[in-house]
Write a protein that holds these residues in place. Sequence first.
Motif, PDB file in Angstrom:
ATOM      1  N   ALA A  81       1.482   9.049  -5.666  1.00  0.00           N
ATOM      2  CA  ALA A  81       1.877  10.427  -5.333  1.00  0.00           C
ATOM      3  C   ALA A  81       2.887  10.940  -6.340  1.00  0.00           C
ATOM      4  O   ALA A  81       2.834  12.125  -6.731  1.00  0.00           O
ATOM      5  N   GLU A  82       3.823  10.061  -6.784  1.00  0.00           N
ATOM      6  CA  GLU A  82       4.782  10.489  -7.804  1.00  0.00           C
ATOM      7  C   GLU A  82       4.078  10.895  -9.085  1.00  0.00           C
ATOM      8  O   GLU A  82       4.417  11.904  -9.701  1.00  0.00           O
ATOM      9  N   LYS A  83       3.114  10.046  -9.491  1.00  0.00           N
ATOM     10  CA  LYS A  83       2.390  10.348 -10.725  1.00  0.00           C
ATOM     11  C   LYS A  83       1.610  11.645 -10.599  1.00  0.00           C
ATOM     12  O   LYS A  83       1.607  12.485 -11.499  1.00  0.00           O
ATOM     13  N   VAL A  84       0.953  11.812  -9.461  1.00  0.00           N
ATOM     14  CA  VAL A  84       0.160  13.045  -9.244  1.00  0.00           C
ATOM     15  C   VAL A  84       1.085  14.250  -9.206  1.00  0.00           C
ATOM     16  O   VAL A  84       0.803  15.292  -9.819  1.00  0.00           O
ATOM     17  N   ALA A 102       0.833  -1.205   0.000  1.00  0.00           N
ATOM     18  CA  ALA A 102       0.000   0.000   0.000  1.00  0.00           C
ATOM     19  C   ALA A 102       0.865   1.251   0.000  1.00  0.00           C
ATOM     20  O   ALA A 102       0.569   2.226  -0.701  1.00  0.00           O
ATOM     21  N   VAL A 103       1.937   1.223   0.780  1.00  0.00           N
ATOM     22  CA  VAL A 103       2.849   2.382   0.816  1.00  0.00           C
ATOM     23  C   VAL A 103       3.487   2.567  -0.552  1.00  0.00           C
ATOM     24  O   VAL A 103       3.581   3.700  -1.065  1.00  0.00           O
ATOM     25  N   ASP A 104       3.946   1.438  -1.159  1.00  0.00           N
ATOM     26  CA  ASP A 104       4.551   1.538  -2.492  1.00  0.00           C
ATOM     27  C   ASP A 104       3.561   2.082  -3.511  1.00  0.00           C
ATOM     28  O   ASP A 104       3.902   2.941  -4.344  1.00  0.00           O
ATOM     29  N   LEU A 105       2.331   1.605  -3.440  1.00  0.00           N
ATOM     30  CA  LEU A 105       1.293   2.102  -4.352  1.00  0.00           C
ATOM     31  C   LEU A 105       1.017   3.584  -4.101  1.00  0.00           C
ATOM     32  O   LEU A 105       0.853   4.378  -5.042  1.00  0.00           O
ATOM     33  N   ALA A 106       0.966   3.965  -2.817  1.00  0.00           N
ATOM     34  CA  ALA A 106       0.704   5.367  -2.485  1.00  0.00           C
ATOM     35  C   ALA A 106       1.839   6.252  -2.978  1.00  0.00           C
ATOM     36  O   ALA A 106       1.614   7.347  -3.503  1.00  0.00           O
ATOM     37  N   ILE A 107       3.070   5.766  -2.815  1.00  0.00           N
ATOM     38  CA  ILE A 107       4.220   6.546  -3.280  1.00  0.00           C
ATOM     39  C   ILE A 107       4.184   6.679  -4.795  1.00  0.00           C
ATOM     40  O   ILE A 107       4.409   7.760  -5.351  1.00  0.00           O
TER      41      ILE A 107
END
Length: 161
Positions: free
Chosen positions: A132-135, A124-129
């Motif tokens: 967030a990078e994409k955003v 989940a953290v990896d997905l969130a990161i």
Amino acid sequence: MHLDATFYALVGLLIFLALIAYLKVPGMMAKALDERADKITAELAEAKRLREEAQHLLAEYQRKRKEAEAEAASIVAAAEREASALAAEAKQKTEEFIARRNALSEQKIKQAETEAVNAVRSAAVDLAIAAAEKVLAKKADESVQQTLFKASLGEVKSRLN
């Protein structure tokens, strides 16, 4: 006086009886009968002694048999007690083994749950990161990226020192 055969038979009988008395035949017969009576008495005494000895041996063997039976009964009772103690000990050890196995299994299950939760959090953290990078990549321009990079770099330096 007329000598006939009866007279000679009587004289022969008297001579025979005198000869028997002279040779002490009645004494020898009495002695032989007494010896035979003594021998029979001795045999009866021996038979009585042997009978008493046999009765004594029988009583002794019966006593020994009873002692052996009592000893065998005590051995059987001791073996039964030992067998029941061994069975109880085996049951207790089995229960302890099962309890240890259950505890180990529960510990492994908890560890697997913890690892699964950590893996899910990490994912989940990896997905969130990544999100967030994409955003940030879409919304941030070059100057904002430079400012964020410098701030992150400064933060990393302060934490390393």
